[in-house]
Write an enzyme that holds these catalytic residues in place. Structure first.
Site, PDB file in Angstrom:
ATOM      1  N   GLY A  16       0.922  -1.203  -0.180  1.00  0.00           N
ATOM      2  CA  GLY A  16      -0.116  -0.070   0.043  1.00  0.00           C
ATOM      3  C   GLY A  16       0.849   1.274  -0.249  1.00  0.00           C
ATOM      4  O   GLY A  16       0.335   2.362   0.270  1.00  0.00           O
ATOM      5  N   ASN A  18       1.796   2.825  -2.609  1.00  0.00           N
ATOM      6  CA  ASN A  18       1.111   3.791  -3.470  1.00  0.00           C
ATOM      7  C   ASN A  18      -0.258   4.332  -3.037  1.00  0.00           C
ATOM      8  O   ASN A  18      -0.527   5.534  -3.013  1.00  0.00           O
ATOM      9  CB  ASN A  18       0.936   3.123  -4.980  1.00  0.00           C
ATOM     10  N   LEU A  93      -4.313  -7.318  -7.119  1.00  0.00           N
ATOM     11  CA  LEU A  93      -4.136  -8.405  -7.763  1.00  0.00           C
ATOM     12  C   LEU A  93      -5.233  -9.201  -8.618  1.00  0.00           C
ATOM     13  O   LEU A  93      -4.893 -10.103  -9.679  1.00  0.00           O
ATOM     14  CB  LEU A  93      -3.777  -9.747  -6.876  1.00  0.00           C
ATOM     15  N   ILE A  96     -10.048  -6.926 -12.961  1.00  0.00           N
ATOM     16  CA  ILE A  96     -11.441  -6.212 -12.907  1.00  0.00           C
ATOM     17  C   ILE A  96     -12.303  -6.983 -13.977  1.00  0.00           C
ATOM     18  O   ILE A  96     -12.112  -7.164 -15.234  1.00  0.00           O
ATOM     19  CB  ILE A  96     -10.908  -4.840 -13.412  1.00  0.00           C
ATOM     20  N   ASN A 110      -4.652   2.187 -13.974  1.00  0.00           N
ATOM     21  CA  ASN A 110      -3.790   1.017 -13.279  1.00  0.00           C
ATOM     22  C   ASN A 110      -2.448   1.657 -13.398  1.00  0.00           C
ATOM     23  O   ASN A 110      -1.898   2.293 -14.250  1.00  0.00           O
ATOM     24  CB  ASN A 110      -3.889  -0.096 -14.202  1.00  0.00           C
ATOM     25  N   HIS A 112       1.392   0.197 -13.810  1.00  0.00           N
ATOM     26  CA  HIS A 112       2.329  -1.161 -13.660  1.00  0.00           C
ATOM     27  C   HIS A 112       3.887  -0.755 -13.623  1.00  0.00           C
ATOM     28  O   HIS A 112       4.297   0.237 -14.243  1.00  0.00           O
ATOM     29  CB  HIS A 112       1.959  -1.760 -15.266  1.00  0.00           C
ATOM     30  N   ASP A 153      -3.411  -5.168 -19.277  1.00  0.00           N
ATOM     31  CA  ASP A 153      -2.200  -4.149 -19.372  1.00  0.00           C
ATOM     32  C   ASP A 153      -2.197  -3.663 -20.580  1.00  0.00           C
ATOM     33  O   ASP A 153      -1.068  -3.452 -21.008  1.00  0.00           O
ATOM     34  CB  ASP A 153      -0.922  -5.062 -19.033  1.00  0.00           C
TER      35      ASP A 153
HETATM   36  C1  GAR Z   1       3.595  -1.422  -7.236  1.00  0.00           C
HETATM   37  O1  GAR Z   1       5.118  -1.364  -7.684  1.00  0.00           O
HETATM   38  C2  GAR Z   1       2.685  -1.566  -8.517  1.00  0.00           C
HETATM   39  O2  GAR Z   1       2.942  -0.673  -9.581  1.00  0.00           O
HETATM   40  C3  GAR Z   1       2.561  -2.899  -9.003  1.00  0.00           C
HETATM   41  O3  GAR Z   1       2.348  -3.501  -7.481  1.00  0.00           O
HETATM   42  C4  GAR Z   1       3.011  -2.686  -6.433  1.00  0.00           C
HETATM   43  C5  GAR Z   1       2.324  -2.366  -5.293  1.00  0.00           C
HETATM   44  O4  GAR Z   1       3.101  -1.733  -4.383  1.00  0.00           O
HETATM   45  N1  GAR Z   1       1.485  -3.221  -9.721  1.00  0.00           N
HETATM   46  C6  GAR Z   1       1.511  -4.335 -10.456  1.00  0.00           C
HETATM   47  O5  GAR Z   1       2.503  -5.123 -10.597  1.00  0.00           O
HETATM   48  C7  GAR Z   1       0.441  -4.501 -11.466  1.00  0.00           C
HETATM   49  N2  GAR Z   1       0.598  -5.518 -12.300  1.00  0.00           N
HETATM   50  P1  GAR Z   1       2.362  -1.041  -3.103  1.00  0.00           P
HETATM   51  O6  GAR Z   1       1.383  -2.006  -2.569  1.00  0.00           O
HETATM   52  O7  GAR Z   1       3.311  -0.767  -2.058  1.00  0.00           O
HETATM   53  O8  GAR Z   1       1.625   0.278  -3.794  1.00  0.00           O
END
Ligand code: GAR
Length: 196
Positions: A16, A18, A93, A96, A110, A112, A153
């Protein structure tokens, strides 16, 4: 609250970082009169640390399972209850469902952790992505912020920025560089995308 206030739901499954950064940007202090606020965090696992972060920042949290996400009679009323206009996937994860994408056209974003179309698709999440970057010998990686479409994606790209992968970099080094880019850019890009 102005008539044009937009409510954001953040969907997350993990740490979390982000989500916290986005909540701080839109909900705390008065330095960002953006007309947007995070009204809900949706977590896909009861043990996701994002839950703790959101609670500390005073944002309501709901934990949902796959069945709830995939049932229009359950997820849509939940989003309505919190007046959700925009959905941000921040390390979410679960896939959607189509009905949700159609209900929120160009309103689901999203992030990525690579330069799509490189290293996207099913199973490409967090550390797996950085491992793939290292394995493939890429000399640059970065972040991609994009609309969510019915193809995984592949939705229209809103913003990309990149960073060098240097000789000797480990998966953790790449992860740290990418996380820094996420922290620097994601809230601002959300803000600019939906600013009226
Ligand atoms: C982030 O790096 C995001 O870009 C990635 O998961 C991480 C979550 O980190 N998303 C993906 O890989 C989507 N395919 P966080 O929970 O610390 O924000």
């Amino acid at each position: 609250m102005s008539a044009h206030q937009l409510n954001i739901a953040i969907f997350a499954s993990g740490n979390g970082t982000n989500a916290e950064n986005i909540i701080r940007y839109f909900n705390t202090g008065d330095s960002h009169p953006s007309g947007m606020t995070v009204s809900l965090v949706v977590a896909s696992r009861p043990d996701a640390y994002v839950i703790e972060r959101a609670r500390r920042l005073g944002v309501p949290v709901r934990v949902i399972d796959r069945a709830t996400l995939n049932d229009p009679d359950l997820i849509l009323p939940l989003l309505r209850q919190y007046g959700v206009d925009v959905i941000i996937l921040a390390g979410f994860l679960m896939m959607i469902p189509q009905f949700l994408i159609r209900r929120y056209p160009e309103k689901i974003i999203n992030i990525h952790p690579s330069l799509l179309p490189r290293h996207g698709g099913k199973g490409m999440y967090g550390r797996n992505v950085h491992e793939a970057v290292l394995r493939s010998g890429d000399t640059r990686t970065g972040i991609t912020i994009h609309f969510v479409s019915e193809e995984y994606d592949r939705g229209r790209i809103i913003f990309q920025t990149s960073v060098d992968v240097e000789p000797g970099d480990t998966v953790d080094d790449i992860g740290s560089k990418v996380q820094l880019l996420e922290q620097q850019h994601f809230p601002r890009v959300i803000h600019e995308t939906f600013a009226s």
